[in-house]
Design an enzyme around this catalytic site. Structure first.
Site, PDB file in Angstrom:
ATOM      1  N   LYS A  71      -5.798  10.927  -0.746  1.00 12.07           N
ATOM      2  CA  LYS A  71      -6.028   9.484  -0.918  1.00 12.07           C
ATOM      3  C   LYS A  71      -7.452   9.116  -0.514  1.00 12.07           C
ATOM      4  CE  LYS A  71      -4.188   6.368   2.056  1.00 12.07           C
ATOM      5  NZ  LYS A  71      -3.070   5.665   2.702  1.00 12.07           N
ATOM      6  N   ASP A 114      -0.830  11.084   1.230  1.00 12.28           N
ATOM      7  CA  ASP A 114      -2.188  11.374   1.727  1.00 12.28           C
ATOM      8  C   ASP A 114      -2.137  12.510   2.746  1.00 12.28           C
ATOM      9  OD1 ASP A 114      -1.215  10.159   4.056  1.00 12.28           O
ATOM     10  OD2 ASP A 114      -2.110   8.229   3.570  1.00 12.28           O
TER      11      ASP A 114
HETATM   12  C1  R5P Z   1      -2.295   5.447   6.505  1.00 11.78           C
HETATM   13  O1  R5P Z   1      -2.909   6.416   6.105  1.00 11.78           O
HETATM   14  C2  R5P Z   1      -0.808   5.388   6.520  1.00 11.78           C
HETATM   15  O2  R5P Z   1      -0.242   6.649   6.600  1.00 11.78           O
HETATM   16  C3  R5P Z   1      -0.257   4.654   5.302  1.00 11.78           C
HETATM   17  O3  R5P Z   1      -0.414   5.469   4.155  1.00 11.78           O
HETATM   18  C4  R5P Z   1      -0.925   3.333   5.114  1.00 11.78           C
HETATM   19  O4  R5P Z   1      -0.932   2.597   6.301  1.00 11.78           O
HETATM   20  C5  R5P Z   1      -0.236   2.556   4.025  1.00 11.78           C
HETATM   21  O5  R5P Z   1      -0.921   1.382   3.821  1.00 11.78           O
HETATM   22  P1  R5P Z   1      -0.687   0.501   2.526  1.00 11.78           P
HETATM   23  O6  R5P Z   1       0.796   0.314   2.374  1.00 11.78           O
HETATM   24  O7  R5P Z   1      -1.390  -0.786   2.842  1.00 11.78           O
HETATM   25  O8  R5P Z   1      -1.310   1.212   1.389  1.00 11.78           O
END
Ligand code: R5P
Length: 294
Positions: free
Chosen positions: A192, A169
């Site tokens: 994302k 992202d």
């Molecule tokens: C948020 O943008 C962080 O960089 C991570 O991509 C996020 O916390 C990942 O969360 P999950 O593993 O629940 O998709």
């Protein structure tokens, strides 16, 4: 000059002892007793004085924030004059704005609490979205933000030949660029859209990953859905393999299985949070900063 103490909890003994050895600190265990009703009691070494460091990573933060409050106040009562918090994972940094009236801005509250307890705070890759610096979030004199990205970059080149780094992202762009820089690796960043706690849409950038060893690099893996979805798309796009490298291994109980099911070969994390996927230590990076401060 007297050796500074490193206060730590039993469940983080392994990383704390490593840091104590590298930074030349005297390790001091904080004893914890759990009562049947859910309360707990802590005991610090009564001989503390001068300068001390408290080591605690804030995964499972609700309980650990109470530990920090009790331990920091008691350390002061025992005579510690300068108290540094080494918090490899700093929780509650994502909620940095009230989107609707009444919504709690957890970042500000936790930041103010830590600033009231400690003289210095050292952390790694805190998830700061709309604030420019760690000091804005944690208003303490020395608020130091270390990046684990170079450490992860070094690990990735040891594990894979000519890897292609992908951030899942926009926020991961900063870490992917840093990890790629010293080894001049190819890198790109996806886009994302978060739909819910366990649901994301990802759009890959216009790149050719056919036949490439791709490594997804991010700060946090929590539910694992971000990495799993990105891995699925990369394999569909022809990547020869997809591995994962993350700073903070939060991983809920289903995350690793989900990521593996998506086709990921290896999951590598730093020891910011003690986890079976830990493949590289950030204690040397913390030591470099800490030894200048204490
Ligand atoms: C948020 O943008 C962080 O960089 C991570 O991509 C996020 O916390 C990942 O969360 P999950 O593993 O629940 O998709």
């Amino acid at each position: 000059m007297a050796v500074a103490s490193l206060l730590y909890f039993k469940d983080e003994s392994s990383t704390a002892m490593k840091l104590a050895e590298l930074a030349g600190l005297a390790p001091c265990l904080i004893e914890r007793h759990d009562f049947p009703d859910g309360e707990f009691k802590l005991k610090l070494p009564p001989t503390l004085s001068g300068r001390a460091v408290l080591f605690r990573s804030l995964n499972h933060p609700n309980e650990k924030l109470v530990e920090l409050l009790f331990a920091a106040k008691t350390a002061r009562q025992l005579g510690v004059q300068h108290l540094t918090l080494v918090v490899p994972y700093l929780a509650y940094m994502r909620q940095d704005i009230a989107f609707v009236p009444g919504e709690v801005v957890s970042q500000r509250i936790v930041g103010d609490l830590l600033a009231s307890l400690f003289d210095a705070v050292i952390t790694l890759d805190p998830h700061l979205h709309r604030v420019a610096s760690l000091q804005e979030a944690v208003p303490v004199k020395d608020a130091i933000n270390i990046s684990a990205a170079p450490t992860l970059g070094n690990l990735v080149v040891q594990k894979r030949v000519n890897p292609f780094l992908i951030g899942p992202d926009e926020e991961s762009a900063q870490w992917v660029a840093q990890a790629a820089a010293s080894h001049r690796l190819d890198y790109a960043v996806a886009t994302k859209t978060r739909i819910g706690d366990r649901s994301v849409d990802i759009a890959l950038p216009p790149i050719d990953v056919k036949g490439r060893a791709v490594v997804l690099l991010d700060d946090i893996a929590s539910s694992g859905h971000t990495l799993a979805r990105a891995a699925e798309l990369l394999l569909l796009a022809g990547a020869a393999s997809v591995d994962v490298a993350v700073t903070h291994a939060l991983f809920d109980s289903q995350a690793e299985a989900l990521i593996k099911k998506a086709g990921v070969e290896q999951i590598w994390s730093t020891d910011c949070i003690a986890h079976s996927s830990n493949a590289v230590s950030v204690m040397p990076a913390i030591t470099q900063v800490l030894t200048k401060l204490i």
